[in-house]
Design an enzyme around this catalytic site. Structure first.
Site, PDB file in Angstrom:
ATOM      1  N   SER A 140       0.878  -1.181   0.000  1.00  0.00           N
ATOM      2  CA  SER A 140       0.000   0.000   0.000  1.00  0.00           C
ATOM      3  C   SER A 140       0.906   1.218   0.000  1.00  0.00           C
ATOM      4  O   SER A 140       2.069   1.124   0.418  1.00  0.00           O
ATOM      5  CB  SER A 140      -0.851   0.004   1.273  1.00  0.00           C
ATOM      6  OG  SER A 140      -1.475   1.261   1.450  1.00  0.00           O
ATOM      7  N   TYR A 152      -2.583  -1.378  10.451  1.00  0.00           N
ATOM      8  CA  TYR A 152      -2.512  -1.640   8.998  1.00  0.00           C
ATOM      9  C   TYR A 152      -1.205  -1.092   8.426  1.00  0.00           C
ATOM     10  O   TYR A 152      -0.498  -1.771   7.672  1.00  0.00           O
ATOM     11  CB  TYR A 152      -3.709  -0.976   8.330  1.00  0.00           C
ATOM     12  CG  TYR A 152      -3.780  -1.118   6.828  1.00  0.00           C
ATOM     13  CD1 TYR A 152      -4.216  -2.306   6.238  1.00  0.00           C
ATOM     14  CD2 TYR A 152      -3.420  -0.060   5.989  1.00  0.00           C
ATOM     15  CE1 TYR A 152      -4.300  -2.429   4.851  1.00  0.00           C
ATOM     16  CE2 TYR A 152      -3.506  -0.181   4.605  1.00  0.00           C
ATOM     17  CZ  TYR A 152      -3.942  -1.364   4.040  1.00  0.00           C
ATOM     18  OH  TYR A 152      -4.013  -1.481   2.679  1.00  0.00           O
TER      19      TYR A 152
HETATM   20  N1  NAP Z   1      -8.564  -1.051  -2.407  1.00  0.00           N
HETATM   21  C1  NAP Z   1      -7.654  -0.107  -2.164  1.00  0.00           C
HETATM   22  O1  NAP Z   1      -7.873   1.067  -2.405  1.00  0.00           O
HETATM   23  C2  NAP Z   1      -6.316  -0.500  -1.596  1.00  0.00           C
HETATM   24  C3  NAP Z   1      -5.392   0.507  -1.279  1.00  0.00           C
HETATM   25  C4  NAP Z   1      -4.150   0.164  -0.781  1.00  0.00           C
HETATM   26  C5  NAP Z   1      -3.827  -1.155  -0.597  1.00  0.00           C
HETATM   27  N2  NAP Z   1      -4.736  -2.120  -0.899  1.00  0.00           N
HETATM   28  C6  NAP Z   1      -4.353  -3.508  -0.686  1.00  0.00           C
HETATM   29  O2  NAP Z   1      -4.709  -4.289  -1.810  1.00  0.00           O
HETATM   30  C7  NAP Z   1      -5.106  -5.593  -1.415  1.00  0.00           C
HETATM   31  C8  NAP Z   1      -6.492  -5.914  -1.948  1.00  0.00           C
HETATM   32  O3  NAP Z   1      -7.392  -4.929  -1.486  1.00  0.00           O
HETATM   33  P1  NAP Z   1      -8.947  -4.968  -1.823  1.00  0.00           P
HETATM   34  O4  NAP Z   1      -9.460  -3.620  -1.463  1.00  0.00           O
HETATM   35  O5  NAP Z   1      -9.168  -5.511  -3.173  1.00  0.00           O
HETATM   36  O6  NAP Z   1      -9.444  -6.014  -0.705  1.00  0.00           O
HETATM   37  P2  NAP Z   1     -10.899  -6.631  -0.450  1.00  0.00           P
HETATM   38  O7  NAP Z   1     -11.886  -6.118  -1.448  1.00  0.00           O
HETATM   39  O8  NAP Z   1     -11.162  -6.451   0.993  1.00  0.00           O
HETATM   40  O9  NAP Z   1     -10.641  -8.160  -0.795  1.00  0.00           O
HETATM   41  C9  NAP Z   1      -9.854  -8.906   0.030  1.00  0.00           C
HETATM   42  C10 NAP Z   1     -10.019 -10.359  -0.375  1.00  0.00           C
HETATM   43  O10 NAP Z   1      -9.248 -11.121   0.528  1.00  0.00           O
HETATM   44  C11 NAP Z   1     -10.024 -12.232   1.001  1.00  0.00           C
HETATM   45  N3  NAP Z   1      -9.544 -12.496   2.360  1.00  0.00           N
HETATM   46  C12 NAP Z   1      -9.585 -11.669   3.432  1.00  0.00           C
HETATM   47  N4  NAP Z   1      -9.035 -12.270   4.499  1.00  0.00           N
HETATM   48  C13 NAP Z   1      -8.617 -13.498   4.075  1.00  0.00           C
HETATM   49  C14 NAP Z   1      -7.982 -14.598   4.704  1.00  0.00           C
HETATM   50  N5  NAP Z   1      -7.651 -14.554   5.994  1.00  0.00           N
HETATM   51  N6  NAP Z   1      -7.699 -15.691   3.969  1.00  0.00           N
HETATM   52  C15 NAP Z   1      -8.042 -15.751   2.661  1.00  0.00           C
HETATM   53  N7  NAP Z   1      -8.653 -14.747   2.006  1.00  0.00           N
HETATM   54  C16 NAP Z   1      -8.944 -13.638   2.716  1.00  0.00           C
HETATM   55  C17 NAP Z   1     -11.475 -11.777   0.902  1.00  0.00           C
HETATM   56  O11 NAP Z   1     -12.323 -12.838   0.574  1.00  0.00           O
HETATM   57  P3  NAP Z   1     -13.182 -13.652   1.651  1.00  0.00           P
HETATM   58  O12 NAP Z   1     -13.628 -12.667   2.690  1.00  0.00           O
HETATM   59  O13 NAP Z   1     -14.264 -14.231   0.831  1.00  0.00           O
HETATM   60  O14 NAP Z   1     -12.210 -14.657   2.174  1.00  0.00           O
HETATM   61  C18 NAP Z   1     -11.430 -10.850  -0.309  1.00  0.00           C
HETATM   62  O15 NAP Z   1     -11.698 -11.530  -1.510  1.00  0.00           O
HETATM   63  C19 NAP Z   1      -4.992  -5.606   0.115  1.00  0.00           C
HETATM   64  O16 NAP Z   1      -3.733  -6.102   0.493  1.00  0.00           O
HETATM   65  C20 NAP Z   1      -5.090  -4.148   0.480  1.00  0.00           C
HETATM   66  O17 NAP Z   1      -4.472  -3.844   1.718  1.00  0.00           O
HETATM   67  C21 NAP Z   1      -5.976  -1.825  -1.391  1.00  0.00           C
END
Ligand code: NAP
Length: 248
Positions: A140, A152
């Site tokens: 991130s 985080y």
């Molecule tokens: N979106 C942003 O703007 C943003 C910004 C900076 C960084 N990031 C990083 O990018 C990555 C993806 O973000 P996102 O926003 O796409 O996340 P998200 O929509 O919350 O999706 C996270 C996924 O991870 C799965 N998950 C969560 N805990 C888990 C576990 N313990 N074991 C297996 N699967 C698990 C969830 O599925 P289930 O709940 O079905 O298991 C879900 O499909 C993360 O590392 C986040 O920190 C995102």
């Protein structure tokens, strides 16, 4: 987007791939020709995601914080090998410092740092056996800058440091390890923030591109790092943030 099958014959695992950025990454790696395992805890959601992907996509349901379930998932991967690991799962706890307990912090570090370490540790020998290895950790911009969010932010800083350490340790096996650092992405999980005008105004001011990232815009950097084109790049981080880190 199909880039001529540059990942043809490669096997990839993307954790947290049922939705959000992980889904877009899995979709792109499949479009580039890889056979992709989609990780996550919800088997039904993973099946749905796989069906909507054009290419070879298979569900691999397991909780990355469950050591036994992780070992079982890797037993499946051992059968066909593994070339590309994308550590995408990142849990978040937006409560204030006073409300997050030591146990909460430990749980978050387990998902965001300990589990990626365990997956990389298990992936290394499989990649060495294939003579090709790419580990990509989704960090991130919070790995570099902070606005609170201590648990985080610390977990993402740790993941960035882990990236460099793994690059140093696995390089002689022909395995590269890099990070991709997303900025603000308009994922389903961020829907409330996307609807918030104040945040849109902040991004208009604060990013060079003046807008939210579209989820699919994360995938190109990951696909590049996973490909042979990135063979001499390791221990690095690419920010995919519309210029957030660069903009003053
Ligand atoms: N979106 C942003 O703007 C943003 C910004 C900076 C960084 N990031 C990083 O990018 C990555 C993806 O973000 P996102 O926003 O796409 O996340 P998200 O929509 O919350 O999706 C996270 C996924 O991870 C799965 N998950 C969560 N805990 C888990 C576990 N313990 N074991 C297996 N699967 C698990 C969830 O599925 P289930 O709940 O079905 O298991 C879900 O499909 C993360 O590392 C986040 O920190 C995102």
């Amino acid at each position: 987007m199909n880039t001529g099958g540059r990942l043809e014959g490669r096997v990839a695992l993307v954790t947290g791939a049922a939705r959000g950025l992980g889904y877009e990454i899995a979709k792109r790696l499949a479009a580039d020709g890889a056979a992709v395992f989609l990780g996550g805890r919800d088997s039904e959601a993973l099946h749905g995601a796989c069906e909507s992907i054009d290419g070879i996509a298979r569900p691999l349901p397991f909780d990355i914080t469950d050591a036994a379930a992780t070992a079982a998932a890797f037993a499946t991967l051992e059968e066909g090998g593994l070339d590309i690991l994308v550590n995408n799962v990142g849990e978040r706890d937006r409560r204030s410092l006073e409300d997050i307990t030591r146990a909460d912090m430990a749980r978050l570090l387990d998902a965001n740092l300990v589990a990626p370490f365990d997956l990389a540790r298990r992936a290394g020998p499989l990649m060495r056996a294939r003579g090709y290895g790419r580990i990509i950790n989704i960090t991130s911009i919070a790995a570099e800058i902070a606005r609170g969010d201590a648990a985080y932010t610390a977990s993402k800083g740790g993941l960035a440091a882990l990236t460099r350490a793994l690059a140093a340790e696995l390089g002689r096996d022909g395995i590269t390890v890099n990070s991709v650092a997303p900025g603000y992405f308009a994922t389903e999980a961020n829907a409330a923030m996307v609807a918030d005008k104040a945040i849109a105004e902040h991004l208009a001011r604060r990013t060079s591109l003046g807008r939210w990232g579209e989820p699919h815009e994360i995938a190109g950097a990951v696909a590049f790092l996973a490909s042979p084109d990135a063979s001499y790049i390791t221990g690095q981080s690419i920010a995919v943030d519309g210029g957030y880190l660069a903009h003053f």
